[in-house]
Design a protein around this motif. Sequence first.
Motif, PDB file in Angstrom:
ATOM      1  N   ALA A 123      26.041  44.814  60.436  1.00 33.37           N
ATOM      2  CA  ALA A 123      26.345  44.037  61.642  1.00 33.37           C
ATOM      3  C   ALA A 123      27.013  42.722  61.266  1.00 33.37           C
ATOM      4  O   ALA A 123      27.926  42.262  61.962  1.00 33.37           O
ATOM      5  N   ARG A 124      26.582  42.124  60.148  1.00 36.23           N
ATOM      6  CA  ARG A 124      27.229  40.887  59.679  1.00 36.23           C
ATOM      7  C   ARG A 124      28.664  41.156  59.226  1.00 36.23           C
ATOM      8  O   ARG A 124      29.553  40.337  59.442  1.00 36.23           O
ATOM      9  N   GLN A 125      28.871  42.285  58.572  1.00 32.79           N
ATOM     10  CA  GLN A 125      30.191  42.605  58.027  1.00 32.79           C
ATOM     11  C   GLN A 125      31.184  43.056  59.100  1.00 32.79           C
ATOM     12  O   GLN A 125      32.336  42.619  59.100  1.00 32.79           O
ATOM     13  N   VAL A 126      30.732  43.962  59.973  1.00 35.16           N
ATOM     14  CA  VAL A 126      31.672  44.560  60.927  1.00 35.16           C
ATOM     15  C   VAL A 126      31.410  44.151  62.372  1.00 35.16           C
ATOM     16  O   VAL A 126      32.169  44.530  63.258  1.00 35.16           O
ATOM     17  N   GLY A 127      30.351  43.399  62.583  1.00 33.12           N
ATOM     18  CA  GLY A 127      30.010  42.978  63.944  1.00 33.12           C
ATOM     19  C   GLY A 127      29.167  44.026  64.642  1.00 33.12           C
ATOM     20  O   GLY A 127      28.870  45.085  64.097  1.00 33.12           O
ATOM     21  N   GLN A 128      28.786  43.725  65.862  1.00 30.68           N
ATOM     22  CA  GLN A 128      27.974  44.650  66.656  1.00 30.68           C
ATOM     23  C   GLN A 128      28.907  45.699  67.271  1.00 30.68           C
ATOM     24  O   GLN A 128      29.426  45.529  68.364  1.00 30.68           O
TER      25      GLN A 128
END
Length: 119
Positions: free
Chosen positions: A40-45
Amino acid sequence: MGQVTVLVNEKAYMVSCGDGEEAHLKDLAAHVNLHVTDLARQVGQVGETRLLLMASLLVADELSEALAKVKMLEADIEQLTQTRIAALERSRDAEDLLADVLDNAARRIEDIARRVEAA
């Protein structure tokens, strides 16, 4: 049957499990949650389903690597076992040879002792 609430991607899920397996299930969910949180941090929600799928693939990759290591270690164990068996056989052969040498030496010493006594 036990039940446990696990937290993945800041959402609570109630999961059933066998009695006594609650702590293990929580540990597994925490592992999945680490992957989901990192993703989630890398690609977002990008959606719960997509994050869970991606986390599942990462966990499956870890499992694949672990199974490959297990297979490699099993092969190493088999090779070491065969080496140990061969070494034991060589050791037994050496012991038998040494026993023969000692028997021959003992016979020669006894023969010499008889000749000395006869002289």
